[in-house]
Scaffold this active site. Structure first.
Site, short mmCIF file in Angstrom:
data_model
loop_
_atom_site.label_atom_id
_atom_site.label_comp_id
_atom_site.label_asym_id
_atom_site.label_seq_id
_atom_site.Cartn_x
_atom_site.Cartn_y
_atom_site.Cartn_z
CB CYS A 1 -0.97 -0.02 1.17
SG CYS A 1 -0.22 0.14 2.82
CG HIS B 1 -4.55 0.15 3.86
ND1 HIS B 1 -3.87 -0.82 3.16
CD2 HIS B 1 -5.46 0.67 2.98
CE1 HIS B 1 -4.35 -0.92 1.94
NE2 HIS B 1 -5.31 -0.01 1.79
CG HIS C 1 -6.66 0.52 -1.74
ND1 HIS C 1 -6.84 -0.24 -0.61
CD2 HIS C 1 -7.73 0.23 -2.54
CE1 HIS C 1 -7.94 -0.96 -0.70
NE2 HIS C 1 -8.51 -0.69 -1.85
#
Length: 353
Positions: free
Chosen positions: A267, A315, A327
């Site tokens: 990520c 994240h 993402h």
């Protein structure tokens, strides 16, 4: 939303299949810890966990894996920095050794010249010793040496002291690098353990259930919370627009923990890659990216802003407009679009530059 170019994936399906098979095999033979061990030890005759609890557990394991991935990324970045610093120290030590050798050669030539003339100064015998600095501590020795010779001897002394410092620094940096390597391996194993446990749960889901799975689909999700109306703002800068274009261009690329592109990403690695294409250097981990720019309210988000998720910012996705982010979700998935409210949002950061 307009369609976007999908990332070319020659051979990726085969490689992903091999990785999945290996992960499942590793999970079957590895000792499991925590909740994963409880799942493995459950009574086969007992009731099967319901779908919601499975998704909650899967969310938890992927969160653990992502946290471990960010720690791995930080350790990897530190190891890279240490290697660069060690290389620079070794280069300086090599140059220092060259200077010491040159000065010793000059002093040796001077001693040889005086020897041929039969007027060898006794102090010059000391110039080629292992520790000329010891003699400079004695004023009587210095007084027997001419100004030019004394100057050269002092240069040699300073060069040898500098060389010794550089060697000590390089040795310390090497030891630090070795410790960083051990830490890197430990964090790698932590990621692998969480992913192996997650794979066990995925294997219990149907193909349709796996296809519908979103990270944060369980109780931690924020999609049921009211979200603000998102204005149709343009990107905050030309660089942000370039970063958005870069992130969109790799939709479909596989998630690989530790990946920073151009063909695979985790990520935070996706954010690093996208902004690198725009000439902006982002920090490596999502926690560092949290404070890499200005925080803005969610309802003022613009394309290119970073959306940080979970309380620990483990994240990150890139807001691309229309209430969506791009993402890299989790291992086994590919870079994709998801609703901005897919998980609890910690902050929205607009990168500097």
């Amino acid at each position: 939303m307009a369609s976007h170019r999908r990332f070319p994936q020659p051979g990726l399906a085969a490689r992903t299949t091999r990785v999945t098979v290996l992960s499942a095999a590793a999970a079957a033979t590895a000792a499991l810890s925590g909740g994963a061990a409880q799942i493995a030890a459950a009574d086969p005759a007992g009731p099967a966990p319901d779908h919601a609890s499975q998704l909650d557990r899967l969310d938890h394991l992927y969160q653990q894996a992502e946290q471990a991935t960010q720690r791995y990324d930080a350790a990897q970045e530190r190891a890279t920095r240490l290697r660069t610093e060690l290389s620079a120290l070794q280069d300086r030590a090599a140059k220092g050794q060259h200077q010491v050798n040159r000065l010793r050669d000059e002093l040796g030539a001077l001693a040889a010249s005086q020897y041929r003339d039969g007027v060898l100064d006794p102090s010059l015998v000391l110039l080629l010793s292992e520790s000329p600095a010891d003699y400079l501590d004695h004023v009587s020795t210095v007084n027997r040496i001419g100004d030019q010779q004394a100057g050269r001897l002092r240069q040699l002394q300073e060069a040898e002291r500098a060389l010794e410092r550089q060697r000590h620094q390089a040795a310390a940096k090497l030891a630090e690098l070795r410790q960083a390597g051990i830490l890197l391996q430990d964090r790698k194993k932590a990621v692998q353990r969480s992913l192996a446990s997650a794979q066990r749960i995925l294997n219990t889901l149907s193909r349709a259930q796996r296809a519908e799975y979103l990270p944060g689909a369980g109780l931690r999700a924020s999609r049921d919370r009211p979200l603000p109306a998102f204005a149709d703002f343009p990107a905050s800068s030309g660089r942000a627009a370039l970063a958005v274009a870069a992130a969109r261009s790799v939709v479909g690329a596989p998630y690989v923990w530790g990946g920073t592109g151009p063909h695979a990403f985790d990520c935070s690695g996706l954010m690093v890659y996208a902004y690198r294409q725009a000439g902006v250097a982002l920090p490596r981990t999502s926690q560092e990216q949290l404070n890499s720019g200005t925080h803005v309210p969610l309802d003022r988000a613009r394309p290119g802003d970073l959306v940080l998720y979970r309380g620990d910012a483990s994240h990150v996705g890139m807001y691309v407009g229309g209430g969506q982010v791009v993402h890299a979700p989790y291992p086994g998935a590919r870079v994709r679009y998801d609703p901005v409210g897919m998980m609890p949002i910690t902050a929205v950061t607009r990168p500097a530059g």
